[in-house]
Design a protein around this motif. Structure first.
Motif, PDB file in Angstrom:
ATOM      1  N   UNK A 151       0.802  -1.384  -0.060  1.00  0.00           N
ATOM      2  CA  UNK A 151      -0.061  -0.063  -0.105  1.00  0.00           C
ATOM      3  C   UNK A 151       0.946   1.320   0.086  1.00  0.00           C
ATOM      4  N   UNK A 152       1.572   1.549  -1.093  1.00  0.00           N
ATOM      5  CA  UNK A 152       2.382   2.661  -1.186  1.00  0.00           C
ATOM      6  C   UNK A 152       3.548   3.025  -0.137  1.00  0.00           C
ATOM      7  N   UNK A 153       3.822   1.952   0.777  1.00  0.00           N
ATOM      8  CA  UNK A 153       4.716   1.756   1.791  1.00  0.00           C
ATOM      9  C   UNK A 153       6.087   0.948   1.194  1.00  0.00           C
ATOM     10  N   UNK A 154       7.227   1.536   1.215  1.00  0.00           N
ATOM     11  CA  UNK A 154       8.248   1.047   0.647  1.00  0.00           C
ATOM     12  C   UNK A 154       9.562   0.770   1.722  1.00  0.00           C
ATOM     13  N   UNK A 155      10.473  -0.265   1.231  1.00  0.00           N
ATOM     14  CA  UNK A 155      11.533  -0.374   2.142  1.00  0.00           C
ATOM     15  C   UNK A 155      12.668   0.104   1.406  1.00  0.00           C
ATOM     16  N   UNK A 156      13.604   0.770   2.111  1.00  0.00           N
ATOM     17  CA  UNK A 156      15.222   0.777   1.376  1.00  0.00           C
ATOM     18  C   UNK A 156      15.839  -0.394   1.369  1.00  0.00           C
ATOM     19  N   UNK A 157      16.455  -0.415   0.582  1.00  0.00           N
ATOM     20  CA  UNK A 157      17.349  -2.013   0.697  1.00  0.00           C
ATOM     21  C   UNK A 157      18.603  -1.551   1.474  1.00  0.00           C
ATOM     22  N   UNK A 158      19.024  -2.372   2.238  1.00  0.00           N
ATOM     23  CA  UNK A 158      20.340  -2.151   2.952  1.00  0.00           C
ATOM     24  C   UNK A 158      21.325  -2.320   2.045  1.00  0.00           C
ATOM     25  N   UNK A 159      22.561  -1.748   2.293  1.00  0.00           N
ATOM     26  CA  UNK A 159      23.765  -1.741   1.546  1.00  0.00           C
ATOM     27  C   UNK A 159      23.990  -3.160   1.205  1.00  0.00           C
ATOM     28  N   UNK A 160      24.022  -4.102   2.198  1.00  0.00           N
ATOM     29  CA  UNK A 160      24.269  -5.425   1.995  1.00  0.00           C
ATOM     30  C   UNK A 160      23.456  -6.040   0.995  1.00  0.00           C
ATOM     31  N   UNK A 161      22.165  -5.896   1.033  1.00  0.00           N
ATOM     32  CA  UNK A 161      21.192  -6.284   0.262  1.00  0.00           C
ATOM     33  C   UNK A 161      21.263  -5.920  -1.399  1.00  0.00           C
ATOM     34  N   UNK A 162      21.468  -4.553  -1.366  1.00  0.00           N
ATOM     35  CA  UNK A 162      21.686  -4.106  -2.688  1.00  0.00           C
ATOM     36  C   UNK A 162      23.221  -4.609  -3.392  1.00  0.00           C
ATOM     37  N   UNK A 163      24.039  -4.914  -2.485  1.00  0.00           N
ATOM     38  CA  UNK A 163      25.285  -5.752  -3.094  1.00  0.00           C
ATOM     39  C   UNK A 163      25.075  -7.083  -3.453  1.00  0.00           C
ATOM     40  N   UNK A 164      24.126  -7.551  -2.821  1.00  0.00           N
ATOM     41  CA  UNK A 164      23.583  -9.028  -3.355  1.00  0.00           C
ATOM     42  C   UNK A 164      22.875  -9.277  -4.536  1.00  0.00           C
ATOM     43  N   UNK A 165      21.994  -8.042  -4.727  1.00  0.00           N
ATOM     44  CA  UNK A 165      21.375  -7.803  -5.859  1.00  0.00           C
ATOM     45  C   UNK A 165      22.425  -7.414  -7.249  1.00  0.00           C
ATOM     46  N   UNK A 166      23.417  -6.572  -6.826  1.00  0.00           N
ATOM     47  CA  UNK A 166      24.260  -6.507  -7.972  1.00  0.00           C
ATOM     48  C   UNK A 166      24.947  -7.811  -8.422  1.00  0.00           C
ATOM     49  N   UNK A 167      25.299  -8.495  -7.302  1.00  0.00           N
ATOM     50  CA  UNK A 167      25.978  -9.756  -7.756  1.00  0.00           C
ATOM     51  C   UNK A 167      24.928 -10.703  -8.668  1.00  0.00           C
ATOM     52  N   UNK A 168      23.776 -10.686  -8.393  1.00  0.00           N
ATOM     53  CA  UNK A 168      22.734 -11.446  -9.420  1.00  0.00           C
ATOM     54  C   UNK A 168      22.509 -10.500 -10.564  1.00  0.00           C
ATOM     55  N   UNK A 169      22.897  -9.307 -10.870  1.00  0.00           N
ATOM     56  CA  UNK A 169      22.585  -8.567 -11.940  1.00  0.00           C
ATOM     57  C   UNK A 169      23.170  -9.116 -13.405  1.00  0.00           C
ATOM     58  N   UNK A 170      22.143  -8.988 -14.230  1.00  0.00           N
ATOM     59  CA  UNK A 170      22.430  -9.494 -15.758  1.00  0.00           C
ATOM     60  C   UNK A 170      22.117  -8.351 -16.606  1.00  0.00           C
ATOM     61  N   UNK A 171      22.691  -8.717 -17.836  1.00  0.00           N
ATOM     62  CA  UNK A 171      22.217  -7.637 -18.988  1.00  0.00           C
ATOM     63  C   UNK A 171      20.986  -8.262 -19.553  1.00  0.00           C
ATOM     64  N   UNK A 172      20.337  -7.092 -20.056  1.00  0.00           N
ATOM     65  CA  UNK A 172      19.056  -7.432 -20.608  1.00  0.00           C
ATOM     66  C   UNK A 172      19.112  -6.881 -21.931  1.00  0.00           C
ATOM     67  N   UNK A 173      18.766  -7.549 -23.058  1.00  0.00           N
ATOM     68  CA  UNK A 173      18.733  -7.031 -24.702  1.00  0.00           C
ATOM     69  C   UNK A 173      17.882  -5.788 -24.661  1.00  0.00           C
ATOM     70  N   UNK A 174      16.773  -5.526 -24.087  1.00  0.00           N
ATOM     71  CA  UNK A 174      15.886  -4.664 -23.993  1.00  0.00           C
ATOM     72  C   UNK A 174      16.210  -3.321 -23.196  1.00  0.00           C
ATOM     73  N   UNK A 175      17.082  -3.599 -22.550  1.00  0.00           N
ATOM     74  CA  UNK A 175      17.901  -2.413 -21.795  1.00  0.00           C
ATOM     75  C   UNK A 175      19.345  -2.053 -22.064  1.00  0.00           C
TER      76      UNK A 175
END
Length: 194
Positions: A151-175
């Motif tokens: 309901x419009x309430x967000x969580x900011x990702x902690x630095x550690x969580x954002x780093x985990x996402x960066x490790x999972x990141x892939x390229x996408x041909x549409x972006x």
């Protein structure tokens, strides 16, 4: 407790209204509550996820969890603690929640699901109904990642969580030139590849 100066409301009545199933049950229907009384009692959620009242930190975890269950962000952009009897302004420094954990479920790719847990035990899965978004500071170019919890309430990702996402990141041909992550068939851009 008095709600409007005339009516006396017991703590039990308030707790029953806002947490009828206890703190681990379903969320109360804050979207249905429209109390007339609104107050500012100097309630604050700081960027580190800590809760404060009149300059003092609220240290009782169960009380903070109870309060987090009755948060609502209204059309005016303000966040409130809402009960059937009154709503209280909450001054939020950044986001009302902090995402402290992410888990990847399924095979890497479009069908995977990213599951986030907040500092207060909320769980949300990134996807069309719970998007990930990145705000970039125009001066420092530092990213600030967020996920919709409810309901419009967000969580900011902690630095550690954002780093985990960066490790999972892939390229996408549409972006072109962007890296990101998939969840529930949706690609979420995290930032440029370089």
């Amino acid at each position: 407790m008095k709600s409007n100066g005339n009516t006396v409301i017991s703590l039990e009545e308030v707790l029953k209204a806002i947490a009828p199933d206890g703190l681990d049950g379903k969320l109360p229907p804050v979207h249905l509550w429209n109390p007339e009384r609104c107050a500012d009692i100097q309630m604050e959620i700081r960027a580190d996820g800590s809760w404060w009242h009149e300059g003092d930190r609220i240290k009782r975890e169960r009380l903070v969890k109870l309060f987090s269950r009755i948060l609502r962000k209204d059309d005016d952009g303000q966040i409130y603690l809402v009960t059937p009897y009154e709503k209280v302004i909450v001054h939020v420094e950044d986001a009302p929640f902090l995402a402290i954990r992410v888990d990847r479920v399924g095979e890497t790719g479009p069908d995977q699901v990213l599951v986030f847990k907040t500092n207060l035990g909320d769980v949300t899965m990134a996807g069309p109904d719970a998007p990930l978004r990145i705000e970039t500071d125009p001066v420092t170019l530092e990213p600030s990642p967020y996920i919709l919890v409810r309901d419009r309430l967000e969580a900011k990702l902690s630095r550690a969580v954002f780093y985990e996402l960066a490790d999972m990141a892939v390229a996408h041909e549409g972006a072109s030139g962007m890296l990101g992550v998939w969840s529930k068939g949706q690609f979420f851009e995290l930032g440029p590849a370089s």
